[in-house]
Design a protein around this motif. Structure first.
Motif, PDB file in Angstrom:
ATOM      1  N   ARG A   1     -13.762 132.561 -47.565  1.00 14.94           N
ATOM      2  CA  ARG A   1     -14.708 132.611 -48.544  1.00 14.94           C
ATOM      3  C   ARG A   1     -15.599 133.528 -48.254  1.00 14.94           C
ATOM      4  O   ARG A   1     -16.028 133.744 -47.106  1.00 14.94           O
ATOM      5  CB  ARG A   1     -15.354 131.146 -48.561  1.00 14.94           C
TER       6      ARG A   1
ATOM      7  N   ILE B   1     -19.202 134.736 -47.868  1.00 18.76           N
ATOM      8  CA  ILE B   1     -20.535 134.112 -47.553  1.00 18.76           C
ATOM      9  C   ILE B   1     -21.547 134.443 -48.540  1.00 18.76           C
ATOM     10  O   ILE B   1     -22.278 133.137 -48.782  1.00 18.76           O
ATOM     11  CB  ILE B   1     -20.940 134.305 -46.282  1.00 18.76           C
TER      12      ILE B   1
ATOM     13  N   CYS C   1     -20.877 132.447 -51.821  1.00 20.99           N
ATOM     14  CA  CYS C   1     -21.043 131.096 -51.568  1.00 20.99           C
ATOM     15  C   CYS C   1     -22.563 130.737 -51.615  1.00 20.99           C
ATOM     16  O   CYS C   1     -23.173 129.594 -52.333  1.00 20.99           O
ATOM     17  CB  CYS C   1     -20.396 130.337 -50.283  1.00 20.99           C
TER      18      CYS C   1
ATOM     19  N   SER D   1     -24.672 128.537 -54.495  1.00 20.55           N
ATOM     20  CA  SER D   1     -25.305 127.438 -54.070  1.00 20.55           C
ATOM     21  C   SER D   1     -26.632 127.432 -54.736  1.00 20.55           C
ATOM     22  O   SER D   1     -27.328 126.247 -55.282  1.00 20.55           O
ATOM     23  CB  SER D   1     -25.431 127.274 -52.538  1.00 20.55           C
TER      24      SER D   1
ATOM     25  N   TYR E   1     -22.977 123.632 -55.743  1.00 19.09           N
ATOM     26  CA  TYR E   1     -21.823 124.467 -55.307  1.00 19.09           C
ATOM     27  C   TYR E   1     -21.934 124.037 -53.720  1.00 19.09           C
ATOM     28  O   TYR E   1     -21.037 123.985 -52.881  1.00 19.09           O
ATOM     29  CB  TYR E   1     -21.842 125.917 -55.369  1.00 19.09           C
TER      30      TYR E   1
ATOM     31  N   TRP F   1     -19.323 123.271 -51.011  1.00 18.80           N
ATOM     32  CA  TRP F   1     -19.075 124.202 -50.003  1.00 18.80           C
ATOM     33  C   TRP F   1     -18.979 123.058 -48.571  1.00 18.80           C
ATOM     34  O   TRP F   1     -18.116 123.172 -47.601  1.00 18.80           O
ATOM     35  CB  TRP F   1     -19.958 125.089 -49.843  1.00 18.80           C
TER      36      TRP F   1
ATOM     37  N   TYR G   1     -24.097 126.474 -42.659  1.00 17.79           N
ATOM     38  CA  TYR G   1     -23.178 126.734 -43.195  1.00 17.79           C
ATOM     39  C   TYR G   1     -22.412 128.268 -43.278  1.00 17.79           C
ATOM     40  O   TYR G   1     -21.068 128.325 -43.137  1.00 17.79           O
ATOM     41  CB  TYR G   1     -23.179 126.384 -44.811  1.00 17.79           C
TER      42      TYR G   1
ATOM     43  N   GLN H   1     -18.976 129.152 -41.832  1.00 17.57           N
ATOM     44  CA  GLN H   1     -18.082 129.869 -42.508  1.00 17.57           C
ATOM     45  C   GLN H   1     -17.592 131.347 -41.923  1.00 17.57           C
ATOM     46  O   GLN H   1     -16.263 131.726 -42.063  1.00 17.57           O
ATOM     47  CB  GLN H   1     -18.380 130.131 -43.696  1.00 17.57           C
TER      48      GLN H   1
END
Length: 113
Positions: free
Chosen positions: A5, A7, A10, A14, A21, A25, A102, A106
């Motif tokens: 994914r 980053i 993401c 979010s 999201y 995640w 996170y 990730q």
């Protein structure tokens, strides 16, 4: 199969979705880390999210610590030097910077997927 994914995307999603999201995640990241670390019988992402919500994020602190241990195990398994990610993730979570944790998780998954 573990999906890589982006980053930045993401984090942006979010923020734009006001954290919705970020919840997704959280779930997929937990499942990916469990799979990559070989702990397929560990608490699933959905259950981890439910426990975090029910305990008003107290389980989230425990989750961050355990994910740090698993990230270190993944790094060791792949011949990388593993620091003490557990403490880092716990401190970030306690300071309200869980999204940084996170992103680091990730990044490790992307490098090893």
């Amino acid at each position: 199969m573990i999906k890589q994914r982006n980053i930045g995307i993401c984090i942006l999603l979010s923020i734009v979705t006001c954290g919705i999201y970020g919840l997704y995640w959280f779930v997929v990241l937990t499942d990916d880390i469990n799979q990559e670390s070989g702990e397929t019988d560990a608490t699933s992402g959905g259950m981890s999210l439910l426990l975090t919500i029910v305990t008003c994020n107290i389980y989230g602190w425990f989750w961050a610590y355990k994910m740090g241990e698993k990230i270190d195990a993944i790094k060791t398994k792949n011949g990388q030097s593993a620091g003490n990610s557990s403490i880092l993730f716990l401190l970030l979570q306690l300071c309200g910077l869980g999204i940084v944790s996170y992103a680091i998780m990730q990044d490790t998954i992307n490098k090893n997927a």
